[in-house]
Design a protein around this motif. Structure first.
Motif, PDB file in Angstrom:
ATOM      1  N   GLN A 175     -15.934  10.650 -49.828  1.00 31.51           N
ATOM      2  CA  GLN A 175     -16.898  10.296 -50.866  1.00 31.51           C
ATOM      3  C   GLN A 175     -17.828   9.197 -50.355  1.00 31.51           C
ATOM      4  O   GLN A 175     -17.375   8.221 -49.741  1.00 31.51           O
ATOM      5  N   VAL A 176     -19.108   9.338 -50.595  1.00 35.57           N
ATOM      6  CA  VAL A 176     -20.082   8.361 -50.127  1.00 35.57           C
ATOM      7  C   VAL A 176     -19.995   7.100 -50.980  1.00 35.57           C
ATOM      8  O   VAL A 176     -20.120   7.153 -52.212  1.00 35.57           O
ATOM      9  N   CYS A 177     -19.762   5.978 -50.330  1.00 37.59           N
ATOM     10  CA  CYS A 177     -19.729   4.678 -51.016  1.00 37.59           C
ATOM     11  C   CYS A 177     -21.108   4.022 -51.010  1.00 37.59           C
ATOM     12  O   CYS A 177     -21.463   3.297 -51.928  1.00 37.59           O
ATOM     13  N   VAL A 178     -21.864   4.251 -49.952  1.00 37.67           N
ATOM     14  CA  VAL A 178     -23.243   3.771 -49.876  1.00 37.67           C
ATOM     15  C   VAL A 178     -23.954   4.542 -48.772  1.00 37.67           C
ATOM     16  O   VAL A 178     -23.348   4.898 -47.755  1.00 37.67           O
ATOM     17  N   ALA A 179     -25.220   4.843 -48.981  1.00 37.33           N
ATOM     18  CA  ALA A 179     -26.059   5.483 -47.966  1.00 37.33           C
ATOM     19  C   ALA A 179     -27.463   4.925 -48.125  1.00 37.33           C
ATOM     20  O   ALA A 179     -28.027   4.943 -49.223  1.00 37.33           O
TER      21      ALA A 179
END
Length: 422
Positions: A328-332
């Motif tokens: 899961q992307v936490c920050v991009a």
């Protein structure tokens, strides 16, 4: 950008100080990894060494270590052998790991040598250097010695007298030929036939192995005790960057029969390097702010007195992504790099719980070409989310335990009533 950066002396690294750069006069810490308590445990056949690999601040991924064997001759230091170990270590903040390693020195070496332990990352950034002591080797001295102090490089198209030292990092174009020149002496008691073997690594010997198209080389025959000048074309990679190419001589059975000699050079063109990448924590919760920082450099041919001048990098951007262990992307985010600063510091809002974070960073040019990229998986330790799960476990057995306790109390109460009635 290059003119605004100064590195501290390596002496401070040996003493255990943090690795610093001076950007526009201000000292900035880019790494705090050190080697402590390094000892030579034994030196019979296999040399055993122990040491502590330690990190103080932030999370430091991508740590490698090596043994280097140094010979002192007339006040000059020469590296006669190096072994870079394949293990890559990620260190958390205030984490120390103990290491015990085996090192096998070349069987032909004889005499007294200094042993050095070096820690670097795969971009070649030196993190720590220590000298645990000296060893005495009793080899048979049967080898072909490439005399390191005689070696130099030259560009085939230039005047005959133009020479470049092994570590000068001469910059060359992709269509130019780079020639290695050395003197070699045969210490065998018989004549020997040898051919050159080249191994190329990205930036330094700590970097990844790079495949190159082999240049056509000739066989050399050396009589016993004979000294000859040797010349070989250094095979070049295709992608612009700095490289280390190590030359050794092999016999007809494909066995190494010489000491290694490393040539450092730059293939000109647009490039960039993420020298070091760090995170402030090894876990994040939703709503936290992560601090990511990386130390970077522009094109490898961008250095004072380069042979053909620096390549203009133009506009560059950094793409940063952090995911948790479930993907899961936490920050991009994407950030434009400041060409006047070698340090990029970013505060990043975390949108999901992020245990065991996986960080990926790349640098792109204005056309979207990736010039360099790094990615690391970091193991969380004592994350609050994990601690909460552990704290709730005893509650799962509360009701069954309460029922049993109630039955026992009821039984005792019944006995008391019977006793009173009697």
């Amino acid at each position: 950008m290059k003119k605004a950066i100064r590195f501290i002396s390596g002496t401070f690294i040996v003493l255990g100080m943090p690795f610093l750069v001076f950007a526009e006069g201000e000292p900035i810490t880019v790494a705090t990894v050190n080697i402590y308590d390094a000892q030579i445990v034994s030196q019979d056949n296999d040399i055993k060494l122990t040491f502590d690999l330690s990190n103080r601040e932030q999370v430091q991924p991508d740590v490698r270590y090596a043994v280097e064997l140094i010979k002192q001759t007339n006040g000059q230091q020469t590296m006669v052998d190096e072994k870079v170990y394949p293990e890559v270590v990620n260190l958390g903040e205030n984490q120390t790991i103990k290491k015990q390693i085996d090192y096998q020195a070349p069987k032909y070496l004889a005499g007294e040598f200094e042993v050095w332990l070096t820690a670097r990352n795969q971009s070649g950034l030196t993190l720590s250097v220590v000298n645990p002591g000296k060893i005495t080797l009793k080899g048979d001295n049967q080898y072909v010695e490439i005399l390191a102090d005689s070696c130099y490089m030259k560009v085939a198209s230039e005047a005959e007298g133009k020479k470049y030292t092994l570590n000068q990092g001469v910059d060359i174009k992709s269509d130019e030929k780079l020639i290695a020149n050395c003197e070699a002496i045969n210490h065998f008691t018989n004549s020997i036939s040898v051919v050159p073997s080249f191994k190329t690594n990205w930036r330094t010997s700590f970097g990844q192995d790079i495949q190159t198209a082999p240049a056509e080389q000739t066989t050399l025959i050396l009589a016993a005790g004979e000294k000859k000048q040797i010349q070989y074309e250094i095979p070049k990679p295709q992608i612009p960057q700095a490289y280390d190419t190590t030359l050794t001589l092999k016999d007809p059975q494909n066995q190494d029969v010489s000491n290694p000699i490393t040539f450092h050079y730059v293939l000109r063109g647009l490039s960039a390097t993420i020298q070091n990448l760090r995170l402030d924590k090894d876990y994040y919760q939703k709503g936290d702010t992560a601090k990511a920082s990386f130390f970077w450099s522009a094109s490898a041919d961008n250095f004072p007195d380069s042979r053909l001048g620096a390549t203009d990098n133009g506009k560059m951007t950094a793409n940063i992504t952090i995911k948790n262990s479930q993907g899961q992307v936490c920050v991009a985010t994407q950030k434009e790099l400041n060409q006047n600063s070698a340090i990029a510091d970013y505060t990043l809002p975390i949108s999901a719980d992020c245990n065991n974070p996986q960080i990926a960073v790349n640098i792109q040019d204005d056309k979207g070409n990736v010039l360099d990229e790094k990615g690391f998986d970091i193991k969380s330790k004592n994350a609050p989310v994990l601690a909460q799960v552990v704290a709730k476990k005893p509650q799962l057995n509360f009701w069954p335990g309460g029922i049993i306790a109630g039955i026992v109390l009821l039984f005792i109460f019944s006995l008391v009533l019977i006793f009173i009635r009697r």
